[in-house]
Design a protein around this motif. Structure first.
Motif, short mmCIF file in Angstrom:
data_model
loop_
_atom_site.label_atom_id
_atom_site.label_comp_id
_atom_site.label_asym_id
_atom_site.label_seq_id
_atom_site.Cartn_x
_atom_site.Cartn_y
_atom_site.Cartn_z
N PRO A 242 0.84 -1.21 0.00
CA PRO A 242 0.00 0.00 0.00
C PRO A 242 0.87 1.25 0.00
O PRO A 242 2.05 1.21 0.35
N ASP A 243 0.28 2.36 -0.40
CA ASP A 243 0.97 3.65 -0.36
C ASP A 243 -0.09 4.71 -0.08
O ASP A 243 -0.80 5.14 -0.99
N LEU A 244 -0.19 5.13 1.18
CA LEU A 244 -1.24 6.07 1.59
C LEU A 244 -0.81 7.50 1.35
O LEU A 244 0.32 7.89 1.68
N THR A 245 -1.70 8.29 0.79
CA THR A 245 -1.46 9.73 0.63
C THR A 245 -2.69 10.48 1.12
O THR A 245 -3.82 9.98 1.06
N GLY A 246 -2.46 11.68 1.59
CA GLY A 246 -3.55 12.53 2.04
C GLY A 246 -3.83 13.63 1.02
O GLY A 246 -2.92 14.15 0.38
N ASN A 247 -5.10 13.95 0.86
CA ASN A 247 -5.52 15.00 -0.06
C ASN A 247 -6.35 16.02 0.72
O ASN A 247 -7.50 15.77 1.06
N ILE A 248 -5.73 17.15 1.04
CA ILE A 248 -6.43 18.20 1.79
C ILE A 248 -7.30 19.00 0.83
O ILE A 248 -6.80 19.56 -0.16
N SER A 249 -8.60 19.04 1.10
CA SER A 249 -9.52 19.81 0.26
C SER A 249 -9.70 21.23 0.78
O SER A 249 -10.00 22.14 0.00
N GLU A 250 -9.51 21.42 2.09
CA GLU A 250 -9.69 22.77 2.63
C GLU A 250 -9.08 22.87 4.02
O GLU A 250 -9.10 21.90 4.80
N ILE A 251 -8.51 24.03 4.31
CA ILE A 251 -8.05 24.37 5.66
C ILE A 251 -8.77 25.65 6.05
O ILE A 251 -8.58 26.69 5.40
N ARG A 252 -9.60 25.56 7.08
CA ARG A 252 -10.39 26.72 7.49
C ARG A 252 -9.91 27.23 8.85
O ARG A 252 -9.63 26.44 9.75
N HIS A 253 -9.85 28.54 8.96
CA HIS A 253 -9.50 29.19 10.22
C HIS A 253 -10.65 30.10 10.62
O HIS A 253 -11.20 30.83 9.78
N SER A 254 -11.04 30.07 11.89
CA SER A 254 -12.12 30.93 12.37
C SER A 254 -11.83 31.32 13.81
O SER A 254 -11.03 30.67 14.51
N VAL A 255 -12.47 32.40 14.24
CA VAL A 255 -12.25 32.94 15.58
C VAL A 255 -13.52 32.76 16.39
O VAL A 255 -14.62 33.09 15.93
#
Length: 491
Positions: A242-255
């Motif tokens: 196997p060869d696992l990879t991550g695919n980030i679709s969004e990084i959200r920042h909020s206060v």
């Protein structure tokens, strides 16, 4: 009642209950005169208390039905169940929750007088928990050194197979470099890579899942051992890995009121030619740069477990990792997600990262997105078994209001993966709505917690917090409704 008297002022005893008519006849020179009073005398039946019950013995929790068998003229009941509880009902049902032997009494009162029956030792409740383990003579150990103390971290390999371990702090590449100077409280990240013909099977000496990547906190005398097994089904030129990879679709920042929050949404894909064996973990770290191993790195802050295998080319469900209560300086840092499975040897692509910036709300139709975060797990050993108190925060990361009440369930699992064999311990209904971006945190004046009592020993098992769907309304992401925490020693 058939009795007569010629006495001017007689005394008469009535021996049977009933209503009686009394008449008096006088005669003399003035003639004969009679007076009759109908239903003049009423004799009531004396009150005699009596009762039965079923069942009268069993294990906790024991529910018993009590039946009134009293006779006489009475109008009120007063039950005492021996555990501090009472009831005015004629035929009550009572639940005993603690082991013990209980006396029960019934008092009846009315025109027939007051009477009480007491049955001593009438109810017997036995404990359903196993007897406590005999005391263990534990040697007194010296206190651990304070954080910041310099210690040695040792890495080792074991088993019938072969492999290597790399990672931080320092430059661990074992063999041959299997020892590094470390600092108590510092984060360590190790990756086990099996050689051809071998399989990685797990870690010992540290608290990690049987995945290739292991993240833990440095303690005194830490020895992390990676075990490899010979796999005779693999040949030196085998490519079914196997060869696992991550695919980030969004990084959200909020206060928010409690601080800044970072939410990383991603999927995990298996780009290899072999199956990635579950459990598969994705852990969130925060770093000042795009690499891990620095002294300012934070994590793992949140870990999500994928409970199913990933076949070649398969992509996981979307999931969210979150870091809450962060300072304003989190903007500009890098979010790094480390992905690991027990048999993934392609370590070069197991981390995926992205810069934390201000981002707009999710596009499309507004939807709630509920998630719970376990803040503490308290274990207390009682005579009747373990008691667990789990405190948690509840937050809505979506763009629409989550309509209450919101149901939160607590399960006990042996392997962090929720399935049909796990035990539901408690359910809490949280009232009220939760608006977009709102967070409900534990507060002494507004406590939200889940409690389970009378459990067998729970050390080493895992509690899983599950936030149920909101009134059947679809959420923007239902893959982040669970949170997991290991049960450690008594607090």
């Amino acid at each position: 009642d058939g009795n007569l008297s010629a006495v001017q002022s007689p005394v008469h005893n009535y021996t049977a209950p009933g209503t009686y008519t009394v008449s008096l006849t006088v005669s003399g020179p003035g003639g004969v005169v009679a007076e009759t009073k109908n239903s003049f005398i009423t004799i009531h039946t004396g009150s005699i208390a009596a009762f039965t019950a079923t069942p009268t013995s069993g294990t906790d929790t024991l529910t018993t039905t009590f039946t009134d068998a009293s006779t006489g003229d009475f109008t009120t009941h007063s039950w005492s169940f021996g555990d501090g509880a009472s009831s005015p009902l004629p035929n009550p049902v009572h639940t005993y929750t603690a082991p013990g032997t209980y006396a029960v009494s019934l008092t009846v009162d009315g025109l027939g007088g007051m009477n009480t029956e007491t049955k001593t030792g009438f109810i017997t409740v036995n404990s359903s928990a196993p007897p406590p383990a005999p005391p263990v003579n534990t040697p007194t150990l010296p206190p651990p050194p304070p954080p910041g103390t310099t210690v040695s971290l040792t890495v080792a390999t074991a088993g019938t197979g072969n492999g290597s371990v790399t990672g931080s702090p320092g430059n661990i590449n074992c063999p041959p470099s299997c020892s590094e100077t470390a600092v108590v409280g510092e984060a360590a990240i190790l990756t086990a890579t099996p050689d051809s013909g071998s399989t990685f099977t797990g870690w010992s000496g540290v608290n990690c899942l049987p995945n290739a990547t292991c993240a833990f906190t440095i303690q005194t005398g830490t020895v992390a051992t990676a075990t490899f097994a010979e796999n005779k089904n693999l040949t030196p030129d085998a490519e079914d890995q196997p060869d696992l990879t991550g695919n980030i679709s969004e990084i959200r920042h909020s206060v928010h009121t409690a601080g800044h929050r970072v939410v990383v949404e991603l999927t995990v894909q298996n780009d290899g030619s072999g199956t990635a064996i579950a459990p598969i973990s994705a852990s969130l770290f925060l770093s000042d740069d795009s690499t891990l191993g620095g002294t300012d790195d934070q994590g793992p802050l949140h870990t999500v477990i994928i409970g199913d295998d990933l076949e070649p080319g398969e992509t996981s469900r979307p999931m969210k990792l979150r870091a809450t209560n962060q300072p304003a300086s989190v903007v500009g840092k890098t979010a790094i997600v480390v992905i690991s499975a027990a048999n993934d040897s392609q370590e070069d692509s197991n981390a995926v990262s992205g810069l934390i910036e201000e981002t707009p709300d999710l596009p499309g139709e507004p939807q709630p997105d509920l998630a719970g975060t376990i803040t503490s797990v308290k274990r207390v050993v009682k005579d009747v078994g373990d008691k667990l108190v789990v405190k948690f925060d509840l937050h809505n990361d979506g763009t629409d209001t989550a309509t209450g009440p919101i149901s939160v369930g607590l399960f006990l699992s042996a392997d962090q993966v929720l399935d049909a064999t796990d035990i539901r311990l408690d359910t809490e209904s949280v009232p009220g709505d939760l608006g977009p971006g709102e967070q409900l945190v534990f507060d002494p004046d507004n406590p939200i917690k889940l409690v389970a009592k009378g459990l067998p020993p729970t050390v080493g098992q895992f509690v899983i917090l599950v936030v149920d769907d909101v009134n059947g309304v679809a959420e923007s992401n239902e893959g982040n409704n669970n949170d997991t925490r290991e049960v450690v020693g008594e607090e």
